[in-house]
Structure formats: C-alpha cells, structure tokens
Design a protein around this motif. Structure first.
Motif, short mmCIF file in Angstrom:
data_model
loop_
_atom_site.label_atom_id
_atom_site.label_comp_id
_atom_site.label_asym_id
_atom_site.label_seq_id
_atom_site.Cartn_x
_atom_site.Cartn_y
_atom_site.Cartn_z
N PRO A 69 6.28 -12.04 -6.95
CA PRO A 69 5.62 -12.38 -5.64
C PRO A 69 4.57 -11.35 -5.77
O PRO A 69 4.55 -10.17 -6.07
CB PRO A 69 6.46 -12.19 -4.54
CG PRO A 69 7.71 -12.33 -5.18
CD PRO A 69 7.92 -11.86 -6.43
N ASP A 70 3.38 -11.89 -5.26
CA ASP A 70 2.12 -11.14 -5.13
C ASP A 70 2.17 -10.01 -3.89
O ASP A 70 1.42 -9.23 -3.80
CB ASP A 70 0.72 -11.90 -4.84
CG ASP A 70 0.53 -12.35 -6.16
OD1 ASP A 70 0.63 -11.98 -7.11
OD2 ASP A 70 0.26 -13.87 -5.81
N LEU A 71 3.27 -10.49 -2.93
CA LEU A 71 3.38 -9.63 -1.74
C LEU A 71 4.85 -10.22 -1.12
O LEU A 71 5.07 -11.46 -1.23
CB LEU A 71 2.61 -9.96 -0.67
CG LEU A 71 2.92 -9.27 0.77
CD1 LEU A 71 2.74 -7.70 0.78
CD2 LEU A 71 1.77 -9.84 1.83
N VAL A 72 5.81 -9.25 -1.03
CA VAL A 72 6.97 -9.49 -0.35
C VAL A 72 6.86 -9.32 1.44
O VAL A 72 6.58 -7.82 1.56
CB VAL A 72 8.05 -8.93 -0.82
CG1 VAL A 72 9.44 -9.31 -0.10
CG2 VAL A 72 8.39 -9.44 -2.25
N VAL A 73 7.19 -10.03 2.07
CA VAL A 73 7.33 -9.78 3.62
C VAL A 73 8.88 -9.55 4.09
O VAL A 73 9.46 -10.46 4.00
CB VAL A 73 6.57 -10.58 4.57
CG1 VAL A 73 6.75 -10.01 6.10
CG2 VAL A 73 5.03 -10.68 3.86
N TYR A 74 9.32 -8.34 4.19
CA TYR A 74 10.72 -8.00 4.51
C TYR A 74 10.87 -7.95 6.15
O TYR A 74 10.31 -7.01 6.74
CB TYR A 74 11.20 -6.74 3.88
CG TYR A 74 12.53 -6.31 4.30
CD1 TYR A 74 13.52 -7.26 4.69
CD2 TYR A 74 12.77 -4.71 4.37
CE1 TYR A 74 14.85 -6.70 5.10
CE2 TYR A 74 14.13 -4.54 4.84
CZ TYR A 74 15.14 -5.53 4.97
OH TYR A 74 16.23 -4.97 5.47
N THR A 129 9.72 -1.72 -6.06
CA THR A 129 8.41 -1.30 -6.44
C THR A 129 7.86 -2.76 -7.39
O THR A 129 6.85 -2.54 -7.95
CB THR A 129 8.60 -0.33 -7.63
OG1 THR A 129 9.57 -0.50 -8.39
CG2 THR A 129 9.14 1.11 -6.67
N LYS A 130 8.70 -3.81 -7.23
CA LYS A 130 7.97 -4.86 -8.14
C LYS A 130 6.96 -5.39 -7.75
O LYS A 130 6.01 -5.77 -8.34
CB LYS A 130 8.83 -6.07 -8.10
CG LYS A 130 10.20 -5.72 -8.96
CD LYS A 130 11.17 -7.01 -8.99
CE LYS A 130 12.36 -6.92 -9.64
NZ LYS A 130 13.26 -8.33 -9.99
N SER A 131 6.55 -5.30 -6.48
CA SER A 131 5.15 -5.84 -5.92
C SER A 131 5.09 -5.25 -4.61
O SER A 131 5.91 -4.57 -4.30
CB SER A 131 5.39 -7.44 -5.69
OG SER A 131 6.44 -7.84 -4.80
N ARG A 161 -2.31 -4.13 -0.26
CA ARG A 161 -3.00 -4.16 -1.78
C ARG A 161 -2.02 -3.65 -2.85
O ARG A 161 -2.03 -3.76 -3.89
CB ARG A 161 -4.36 -3.47 -1.69
CG ARG A 161 -5.47 -4.18 -1.14
CD ARG A 161 -5.75 -5.46 -1.70
NE ARG A 161 -6.98 -6.20 -1.14
CZ ARG A 161 -7.55 -7.07 -1.70
NH1 ARG A 161 -7.24 -7.48 -2.99
NH2 ARG A 161 -8.42 -7.72 -1.09
N GLY A 162 -1.03 -2.71 -2.31
CA GLY A 162 -0.03 -2.07 -3.20
C GLY A 162 0.70 -1.16 -2.52
O GLY A 162 0.67 -0.85 -1.18
N GLY A 163 1.95 -1.09 -2.99
CA GLY A 163 2.84 0.09 -2.32
C GLY A 163 3.57 -0.68 -1.31
O GLY A 163 3.82 -1.75 -1.18
N THR A 164 4.10 0.16 -0.35
CA THR A 164 5.07 -0.38 0.76
C THR A 164 4.04 -0.01 2.26
O THR A 164 3.85 1.35 2.32
CB THR A 164 6.23 0.58 0.95
OG1 THR A 164 7.09 0.04 -0.25
CG2 THR A 164 6.78 -0.07 2.07
N ALA A 165 3.92 -1.06 3.14
CA ALA A 165 3.42 -0.75 4.05
C ALA A 165 4.41 -1.28 5.35
O ALA A 165 5.32 -1.98 4.81
CB ALA A 165 2.06 -1.77 4.26
N TYR A 166 3.87 -0.94 6.54
CA TYR A 166 4.96 -1.08 7.64
C TYR A 166 4.05 -1.73 8.95
O TYR A 166 2.80 -1.54 9.30
CB TYR A 166 5.67 0.08 8.21
CG TYR A 166 6.38 0.79 6.99
CD1 TYR A 166 7.81 0.57 7.04
CD2 TYR A 166 5.73 1.65 6.20
CE1 TYR A 166 8.53 1.08 5.91
CE2 TYR A 166 6.77 2.34 5.37
CZ TYR A 166 8.30 2.28 5.14
OH TYR A 166 8.67 2.71 4.29
#
Length: 223
Positions: free
Chosen positions: A127-132, A175-177, A207-212
C-alpha cells in the motif's frame, strides 16, 4: 461525503485493525471520498469461519489457509490498476493474514503456513498508505455486538486482547509503507463527520514514516 479527493500519490490505501475496529466502514467512506475502487475482504466466503469460533484449536489451520488463498487471489488482482479509478481503498492488508496465523497456529501448522505465506507475499502489492485503527477491547466488543453476526455471538474477550497485542507489536515495527495510527477507541466517523474530515486531512499529509491521529476530546464519543 463532500470534499476534495485524495492526493494522487495515494493510489492504494489499506485500512487495518482488529475485528470490530471499523475497518470496512472507514474504507467505504475513504473510497467514496476518493471516488475510488473499494476492495473488501471476502471473509463470509470462508467455509470454516463459523467452526473456527466454536473450536479454534480444531479449525485454525483450515480457516487460516482458506483466508490466505482468498486474500492472495484478491491481492494479485490489485496489482492491475483500474484506469477508471486512480485510487483503491481496501479494508485489509495481506500482512494481516500472518498476524492472525501467528496468534492461532503453533508448531508444524505454523511452519506450514509460513512456508506458503513466504511464497505468496512477494506478489502482494504494498500500500501507499496503511491506516491502522487502534481500539480498546471494550470498544471492539461493543462494535462486534452491534453488527450481530451469528458466528461472532460468543466472541472471546481474551482472543480480541491477544489480537490487539499482536497488531500493536506488528505495527510498532512496520516500515513497508507510510503508516497512520488512529486512536479509534472513542470516535465514530459516521456520527461525527468533522472527525472524518480531519482524518482525510491527516491522510493527505502523510508522506513517510509513522504518523498519529489522536482526535481531540471534542471529537470523541462515549459508547
């Protein structure tokens, strides 16, 4: 839901979370927002699922292999992008299969599963983005009860707690996306449109890494 469409770089968004976290609801809303293609997990086609909830030890391998085959088939189809829908939103990732398998399987059964998964995983699109969607066990149980699926009637609290721990461990190292972790314990995207609007804004900026995304108290609901 009105508003701007999602950025072009988010061609494939996957929504993840434990059973009852609200993945499908949010995936539907994001797909509508993006005027994109919606891909839903075909869990009801698994012939072993009802038996699994009655006797996990007896039916875990059959259930997991059936899910693995179904999800792999869907993931291969995702590799071919739809020219009429520049965005694809799914309510699961291929990775979830291994998260569940490592909770439900042990010993030789887990090793067999891992062998098959390792063969299939490289073909699954990232995925280009994962929303957990991270939620409390109490909220998960509440949501499961509301949707009223017969085979989930006696959902085991300990099982949901175990899955929550497994998901947290997995996404702590993910870290995959790019990843957006959402505190979904006390929010409702359907009843609180402003919360969804803010989520879309957050999604658009990752755009990258992990956000909250931790919604402020004014956006949160009791249940």
């Amino acid at each position: 839901m009105s508003g701007s469409r999602l950025p072009s770089h988010l061609g494939y968004i996957a929504v993840e979370g434990v059973i009852g976290a609200g993945k499908t609801t949010l995936a539907r809303m994001l797909a509508s927002q993006a005027e994109g293609r919606l891909v839903l997990e075909e869990f009801e086609d698994n012939p072993f699922l009802g038996q699994f909830y009655s006797d996990r030890a007896r039916w875990a391998l059959q259930t997991q292999l059936a899910f693995l085959a179904s999800r792999f088939k869907q993931q291969k189809a995702l590799a071919t992008r739809d020219l009429f829908h520049p965005h694809v939103v799914a309510d699961y990732t291929f990775d979830k299969d291994r998260i569940f398998a490592h909770v439900t399987l042990e010993g030789d059964e887990r090793r067999l599963y891992d062998t098959l998964y390792d063969i299939m995983e490289p073909a699954a699109p990232v995925p280009d983005l994962v929303v957990y969607l991270r939620s409390s066990v109490d909220r998960l149980l509440h949501n499961v009860a509301l949707r009223g699926r017969s085979y989930e009637t006696n959902m085991d609290r300990a099982y949901l707690a175990e899955l929550t721990d497994a998901y947290d461990r997995y996404f702590f190292h993910y870290t995959k996306s790019p990843l957006l972790i959402v505190d979904a314990s006390r929010i409702d995207f359907v009843k609180e449109p402003e919360t969804f609007t803010e989520l879309v804004r957050q999604v658009s900026t990752v755009r990258g890494g992990t956000a909250y995304f931790n919604p402020p108290e004014t956006m949160q609901l009791g249940f």
